[in-house]
Design an enzyme around this catalytic site. Sequence first.
Site, short mmCIF file in Angstrom:
data_model
loop_
_atom_site.label_atom_id
_atom_site.label_comp_id
_atom_site.label_asym_id
_atom_site.label_seq_id
_atom_site.Cartn_x
_atom_site.Cartn_y
_atom_site.Cartn_z
N CYS A 110 4.74 -40.20 -15.21
CA CYS A 110 3.30 -40.45 -15.22
C CYS A 110 2.75 -40.61 -13.82
CB CYS A 110 2.97 -41.67 -16.08
SG CYS A 110 3.69 -43.19 -15.47
N ARG A 162 -3.85 -1.50 -5.91
CA ARG A 162 -3.05 -2.73 -5.88
C ARG A 162 -3.48 -3.57 -7.07
NH1 ARG A 162 -6.20 -4.29 -0.54
NH2 ARG A 162 -8.21 -4.73 -1.45
N GLY A 220 -8.01 -6.75 4.30
CA GLY A 220 -8.83 -6.80 5.51
C GLY A 220 -8.23 -7.58 6.67
N MET A 266 -5.47 -6.82 8.47
CA MET A 266 -4.88 -6.03 9.54
C MET A 266 -5.71 -4.76 9.72
SD MET A 266 -0.90 -6.71 8.93
CE MET A 266 -1.06 -6.28 7.24
N ARG A 280 0.46 -49.58 -20.63
CA ARG A 280 1.24 -50.31 -19.63
C ARG A 280 0.67 -51.71 -19.47
NH1 ARG A 280 1.44 -48.09 -13.63
NH2 ARG A 280 -0.63 -49.04 -13.56
N HIS A 308 -16.81 -7.72 1.82
CA HIS A 308 -15.79 -8.68 2.26
C HIS A 308 -16.05 -10.06 1.68
CE1 HIS A 308 -14.26 -11.67 5.19
NE2 HIS A 308 -13.17 -10.94 5.07
N GLU A 350 10.37 -47.05 -11.72
CA GLU A 350 9.66 -46.85 -10.45
C GLU A 350 10.27 -47.67 -9.33
OE1 GLU A 350 5.58 -48.06 -10.98
OE2 GLU A 350 6.14 -49.66 -12.34
N ASN A 393 4.85 -42.39 -8.11
CA ASN A 393 4.15 -42.84 -6.90
C ASN A 393 4.94 -43.98 -6.25
OD1 ASN A 393 2.19 -41.01 -7.58
ND2 ASN A 393 0.80 -42.53 -8.44
N ARG A 401 -2.76 3.41 8.69
CA ARG A 401 -3.17 2.23 7.91
C ARG A 401 -2.06 1.21 7.83
NH1 ARG A 401 -4.65 4.86 2.26
NH2 ARG A 401 -5.93 2.97 2.04
N ARG A 427 -3.65 -47.60 -18.31
CA ARG A 427 -3.54 -48.73 -17.38
C ARG A 427 -4.51 -49.83 -17.78
NH1 ARG A 427 -3.31 -44.42 -12.65
NH2 ARG A 427 -4.81 -43.58 -14.12
N TYR A 461 8.15 -35.08 -21.46
CA TYR A 461 6.71 -34.90 -21.24
C TYR A 461 6.32 -35.19 -19.80
CZ TYR A 461 6.07 -39.98 -21.23
OH TYR A 461 6.14 -41.30 -20.91
N LYS A 468 0.84 -1.19 0.00
CA LYS A 468 0.00 0.00 0.00
C LYS A 468 0.88 1.24 0.00
CE LYS A 468 -3.71 -0.37 2.59
NZ LYS A 468 -4.34 -0.54 3.93
N SER A 495 9.50 -43.99 -18.46
CA SER A 495 8.46 -43.17 -17.84
C SER A 495 8.57 -43.34 -16.33
CB SER A 495 7.09 -43.62 -18.35
OG SER A 495 6.09 -42.89 -17.68
P1 ADP Z 1 -7.94 -1.94 4.19
O1 ADP Z 1 -6.61 -2.52 3.92
O2 ADP Z 1 -8.78 -2.72 5.12
O3 ADP Z 1 -8.64 -1.54 2.92
P2 ADP Z 1 -7.30 0.82 4.42
O4 ADP Z 1 -6.08 1.24 5.11
O5 ADP Z 1 -7.23 0.84 2.95
O6 ADP Z 1 -7.68 -0.60 4.98
O7 ADP Z 1 -8.45 1.76 4.93
C1 ADP Z 1 -9.76 1.41 5.21
C2 ADP Z 1 -10.74 2.37 4.53
O8 ADP Z 1 -10.52 3.72 4.92
C3 ADP Z 1 -10.62 2.33 3.04
O9 ADP Z 1 -11.88 2.40 2.47
C4 ADP Z 1 -9.85 3.57 2.72
O10 ADP Z 1 -10.15 4.06 1.46
C5 ADP Z 1 -10.30 4.53 3.80
N1 ADP Z 1 -9.24 5.50 4.11
C6 ADP Z 1 -7.99 5.22 4.48
N2 ADP Z 1 -7.27 6.34 4.64
C7 ADP Z 1 -8.10 7.37 4.36
C8 ADP Z 1 -7.94 8.79 4.34
N3 ADP Z 1 -6.77 9.36 4.63
N4 ADP Z 1 -8.99 9.52 4.01
C9 ADP Z 1 -10.17 8.93 3.73
N5 ADP Z 1 -10.40 7.63 3.74
C10 ADP Z 1 -9.37 6.83 4.05
MG MG Z 2 3.61 -47.96 -10.28
MG MG Z 3 -7.86 -0.56 1.54
#
Ligand code: ADP
Ligand code: MG
Ligand code: MG
Length: 927
Positions: free
Chosen positions: A878, A341, A104, A106, A619, A457, A791, A814, A95, A563, A898, A24, A810
């Site tokens: 195989c 990302r 999601g 952390m 075989r 989610h 084998e 296994n 963040r 086989r 192969y 990020k 071949s």
């Molecule tokens: P996650 O990895 O769970 O998406 P984020 O760090 O991206 O967590 O943030 C969670 C939410 O908060 C996201 O929707 C993000 O766009 C929003 N957010 C994060 N930083 C800001 C900011 N500086 N201003 C407005 N919204 C933010």
């Molecule tokens: Mg065999």
């Molecule tokens: Mg995010």
Amino acid sequence: MTTKKYVYAFTEGDGKNKKLLGGKGANLCEMTQIGLNVPPGFVITTETCLTYLDNPQRILPPEVINEVKQHIQALEQTTKKGFGNPDNPLLVSVRSGSAISMPGMMDTILNLGLNSQTLQGLIKQTDNERFGYDAYRRFIQLFGKVALGVADEHFDKHLDAIKRRAAVKDDVSLSARDLKEVCALFLQVVQEKTGRPFPEDVFEQLEIAIKAVFNSWLGKRAIDYRRQFNITPEQANGTAVNVVAMVFGNMGNDSATGVGFTRNPGTGENQMYGEYLVNAQGEDVVAGIRTPKPVQDMANEMPALYAQLVELSHKLESHYHEVQDYEYTIEKGVLYCLQTRNGKMNATALVRTSVEMEKEGLISKEQALLRVNPEHLEQLLHPRLDPDSTTHAVAQGIPASPGAAVGKCVFDADQAELLGKSGEKIILVREETKPEDIHGFFAAQGILTSRGGKTSHAAVVARSMGKACVAGAENIHVDSKLRQAIIGDNVIQEGDIITIDGSTGKVYLGAIPTIPPKFSQELKILLGWADEIARLKVMANADTPEAANKAVEYGAMGIGLCRTERMFNAADRLPIVVEMILAQTPQERKTALDQLLPIQRADFTEIFKVLAPHPVTVRLLDPPMHEFLPTERELLDEIAHLRELYAISKGVEHLASASRFMRDREGGALKTIPAPFDSINANLVSDAISKKEQMLRKARELHEVNPMLGHRGVRLGITYPEIYAMQIRAIFEAIAVCQKDKVAVNVEIMVPQVATAQELTHVKKLIDGIRTQVEAEQNVTLQFKFGTMIEVVRACMRAGSLAELAEFFSFGTNDLTQATFSFSREDAENKFLPDYTNLGVLQDNPFEVLDVKGVGQLMAMTVERGRKTRPNMKIGICGEQGGHPESIRFCHYVGLDYVSCSAPRVPIARLAAAQAKLLEQKYQIEW
Ligand code: ADP
Ligand code: MG
Ligand code: MG
């Protein structure tokens, strides 16, 4: 001494250094530097996280705190606001973000920097009391939860009560007064639950928040996720912390927040994709609190902003040369990008975008091939609902991750995990899912939610796993406490079967028949490129004409293992095979074999024709004879039953004659005896008994202590030459038929379990004899190759000498794996292999993933020795591992020609073979 740098401004960080800045953070730097509108901010490095976590006292070193303060100052200058300044407060988000994205997993805290005083400043400045209290209550709850460990429910209960009192459904409908009251209650909750007042000092808030994000790296959710997706410490080492100036999507109706993909991650279609919510803050969209609108609506609602969003989407793709998954916020008409990302897509979308982006000139063919993880193609083999099914859907949700799934409803993740482990097919049904439900996803066939949209989610996680998902099916009322869901008049209890279709969003009661999917045009193109690049050919293991057809459909370039015993097992043939086994004399055996000959010939002819001009490697019989007989236990049971039946039938005869006798005397006073008993013929039963007894004797005679190391394969061929003779003749006669029909047959005869060259000599002599006969009888010159399985460990040692007779090798990995480890597979997998892999004694189950260091070394040696005798010797594998991408990489590296695997894995192997070629420079093994 060099001074270490812990913190980088978005304007200075190296966008390529994800390892140091996290994904990020690196992308926020990169986007800032290519001129996209990103709010200003800075990144605290992953190295700082590791230093922090290493210290048992868990304190932030003073150097770090100093650097953070300097960067806050810089932020204050750019934003012309002050952190903690009651008149013009700077608010930030804190963040997480590691090198490998873990959506999601952390924590993130928004609106940090609010306290009783800055709140008033924010309100005055924005002239929006409602907005101020809304931001504050969000901050107290999020900070309370993430940094202070106060569970959501303590906050939610107050919020819900106030919503009820105000008689509103959504929190956007709450007034400033309501929210003010919420804030006061929330502050009390924190005081009660932590025994301290909510921190007012903004730097204290910041420090606590940074530590909380660092700590979330070691949270259970994050650890589970890394384990499931095999993310090693080297790949993602700690999390960075991003401190970002807040922008507000909740400032009114000219503000919004959204998430989007540059292309549709479910289908791959090149179109704007995503969802947004007006007057809301970031988390709201993903959390599924309100159901968001599709981004297409924005084209009408906010056309100017929509145009900006389209431009952002194009800029992102042309810069990253990859589909992007991005987050944005609109504050009073200004668009800010908050994250990007690489988009996680299902296999359909990956394949389609690979082909289309190549055509658009965004990526090369090689990049297109390397984008797709071969294992993900497995998803394309997922079933669809049978279009002929006439069942009506009971609910309609949002099609969030394609594919159909049938299973028992389960209402929580723990139960899902439990049932899933016991092999049940289940559908996880929730109101909405949360990151802590992740283990339930792994266990489920599909996911159904009643709230949230395509970017909720549930949807995001299901897509990344290739599982079917229907989200936001709002007419389903889910009650996870009562473990039931109500859809109209239907009450669904836990355990009831439902079907969901993640491609249409429909939900059905009961199990709807499903059909396997067809290859898309894009997949054909992509695999075509793969075949052009790969050096390894991909064959299939197929034993019957039907399987041969399937193999061709999947793009197999031949059959690497046919086989013959599978042909023996069909219901109409087994009795003849049993006759052959029970035979007392060679003559009796021959009579049975004569009956099998035309059957095998017909099978071979058909398979050869289906595959022509590609090779078919047949075989000769491999398993020990007793595998065709019932087990001793089964026979004893059957005999016992037959004896009872015999007694009854005898009894019935007695009874029948007695009754006749009595009838004579008493003039028909007795009732007639029921018909079935009448028809039991004691003689037939007694014949059956003696047959079974004969089988029992034979089964006992054939019993072996170690059948896998026993009388099987070529050993059987040598001691009972009639069996191999019949099979060889059937193959030759089939070749003759094909040759006469002008079919370009390409047949290879393969001998199993060979340990010494003498065995091959023996079989070769048999072959040559039969060949002369068939050639004379049919007036043809037979074309075929002769080769051996490798084998047995001794065969590896003697490869140079085996190659004098064998025209191809071949690897049967296994058996070779069993022999190399001295593990018998079944016992190993049932008894100790799971412990071995859990404890890390072995990294993988060697029966699934080729043991490169041990078995692989034997293979390398065999290849070298074999080709020394016979340069250009054709060599393949195989074993089951032949369809595993990592094993395929090794097979490429070691110079095989192969791999042969089960038909449905052929597409996976074709892609893996191309990738092996493309990545060969990078491959290294240490033996
Ligand atoms: P996650 O990895 O769970 O998406 P984020 O760090 O991206 O967590 O943030 C969670 C939410 O908060 C996201 O929707 C993000 O766009 C929003 N957010 C994060 N930083 C800001 C900011 N500086 N201003 C407005 N919204 C933010
Ligand atoms: Mg065999
Ligand atoms: Mg995010």
